[in-house]
Write a protein that holds these residues in place. Structure first.
Motif: not given
Lengths: 253, 248
Positions: B89-95, B138-139
């Motif tokens: 999940d890129p939302d986990d990776q891109l913090f 990122p969002h």
């Protein structure tokens, strides 16, 4: 920095105020607020001059008056409290338009109202000229503990993600025929909130995993080393330094 | 004499604290520059294996060696830089709040600053074709763009080996192809965990099947995917109408 995170309080622009490094602006607002609250409430003229100073800043930042005034609405709950004071504070009373009001209460209300409004207006100007992300970086530069800075950064990053998740859950609920109408449905909403909490918590664990995998050891590297020049500090601190003599004069006078 | 393999796993076994044993002696070797797919049904232990590669989980028995360096407490920072894991999940990776800060995170944690850091970030983003998105949060990116930025975040550390967890999941066909182009253009060892068998065939000459905590098969991807009996035994199925032999 960047096109995103244009929070609603921010007003895009390229004024001298916008360009000041965020930590100098934070320090300036804090200094200004301290000066304002130190000023004796009887020095009405000083508060008028403080307001004029803020108007000057707003003009330099090209933030229109209407923009600031609308955002002052956040103050309303406190104003409601201030309005009650002339009625409830005991002491010498006076009659205004046939209503008996307490004099210390009136002064108390004025005190809350004037200092609160000036503080909120200064903060609104800060928020209008500084991106959310830069505010956090500014706090970091001013030495706010790293843990708090990290929490604030993650709030910025994941606020949208979690709001999205919440919205999807709401769509899923309604798609299965659920509409929250009244107390009987609060149980369902509470369970959704619980599920959202658990999902966010688990996401937190995955994010931590991703951070550790990329060399996180407890502190965030400070990327934007943008030290302020002497001129920038002078520009930002002009506001509290202009307010300070007024305060001293009121205190001594 | 061959060069040191990028990854060497010997007799790796692991049981979770609750007693559930996930790996029962995994052996595998990846040569430099190889692209290998790790296939296996749900619950086979793929994610558990991946988390051993950079020392997030510590082996109960056996060893993991990355480019000659044993995974262990002593070299942890170096290992984490050498093994770039791209999570699902890129939302986990891109913090981080912006793409640029996120890509800079790893190198900055390693001590890089200033112009050198900017150059590394720009290069990593260019390698995945996301150079112009550096200042975006990122969002505000599409899912496919976020996945490519996630790849850039680990490329910025110049890893010895890139580990991708389900790289094609949730991607539309165009994003899926764009990511394939990016992966093919990289000169780096790749271990790709995936259920997307056509993607494995497209990108990885060699495949491993991890099943019930051991490597059950290791060979050319086309041969593995064509072995119906082997595939059935390990709950692997090709998409309807897909014939591995018919793809050039």
């Amino acid at each position: 920095m960047g096109a995103g995170h244009a929070h609603r309080l921010y007003r895009r622009g390229d004024s001298p105020v916008h360009r000041l490094p965020p930590h100098t602006k934070l320090a300036a607002v804090l200094g200004f607020v301290l000066v304002v609250v130190t000023t004796p409430r009887e020095a009405v003229w000083a508060f008028a001059l403080y307001a004029a100073l803020l108007a000057g800043v707003a003009a330099r930042a090209r933030v229109p008056a209407g923009f600031v005034l609308r955002r002052l609405a956040i103050e309303i709950p406190f104003v409601a409290f201030a309005v009650l004071m002339p009625f409830v504070v005991p002491g010498e009373s006076t009659t205004v338009l046939g209503v008996s009001l307490s004099v210390p209460g009136l002064w108390g209300a004025w005190n809350v109202l004037a200092k609160g409004t000036l503080g909120v207006a200064a903060s609104v100007l800060l928020a209008a000229t500084t991106e959310l992300r830069d505010l956090v970086l500014g706090l970091q530069r001013l030495g706010l503990p790293s843990l708090l800075v990290q929490i604030a950064s993650f709030m910025i990053r994941y606020g949208d993600v979690i709001t999205d998740e919440m919205r999807r859950m709401s769509v899923a609920r309604r798609s299965r025929g659920f509409e929250a109408r009244g107390v009987r449905h609060w149980g369902v909403l509470a369970k959704s909130a619980g599920a959202l909490f658990i999902r966010s918590y688990e996401r937190g664990e995955r994010v931590h995993l991703a951070m550790v995998s990329r060399g996180y050891t407890g502190t965030m590297p400070l990327l934007d080393e943008r030290p302020a020049t002497r001129a920038q500090w002078a520009g930002a601190l002009a506001l509290p330094l202009a307010a300070l003599p007024l305060c001293l004069f009121a205190l001594l006078g | 004499m061959t060069s040191t393999p990028s990854l060497d796993v010997r007799g790796l076994a692991y049981a979770y604290p609750d007693g559930h044993q996930a790996l029962f002696g995994v052996d595998l070797t990846l040569g430099r520059g190889e692209r290998v797919a790790l296939l296996g049904p749900n619950g086979a232990g793929k994610t558990t294996l991946v988390l051993h590669l950079n020392g997030i989980l510590t082996a109960g028995a056996g060893t993991v060696t990355v480019a000659g360096l044993p995974v262990g407490r002593k070299h942890m920072a170096e290992i984490r830089r050498k093994v770039g894991i791209v999570f699902q999940d890129p939302d986990d990776q891109l913090f981080m709040p912006t793409v640029r800060e996120d890509v800079a995170f790893g190198p900055a944690a390693a001590g890089l600053r200033g112009a050198a850091l900017d150059a590394v970030v720009a290069r990593a983003l260019d390698r995945v074709g996301m150079g112009e998105y550096a200042d975006r949060p990122p969002h505000h990116l599409s899912f496919g763009q976020r996945r490519r930025v996630a790849v850039a975040t680990v490329l910025a550390g110049e890893p010895e080996i890139l580990v991708l967890d389900e790289p094609s999941s949730n991607l539309d066909p165009a994003s899926r192809r764009e990511l394939a182009d990016v992966l093919r253009s990289l000169d780096v060892t790749v271990l790709m965990v995936t259920h997307d068998l056509p993607y494995a065939l497209e990108l990885c000459p060699r495949s491993l099947i991890l099943s019930e905590g051991v490597i059950a098969a290791d060979g050319p991807t086309r041969e593995i995917l064509s072995d119906e009996e082997l595939m059935t035994r390990h709950r692997l199925e090709l998409p309807y109408g897909f014939v591995p032999g018919s793809v050039a």
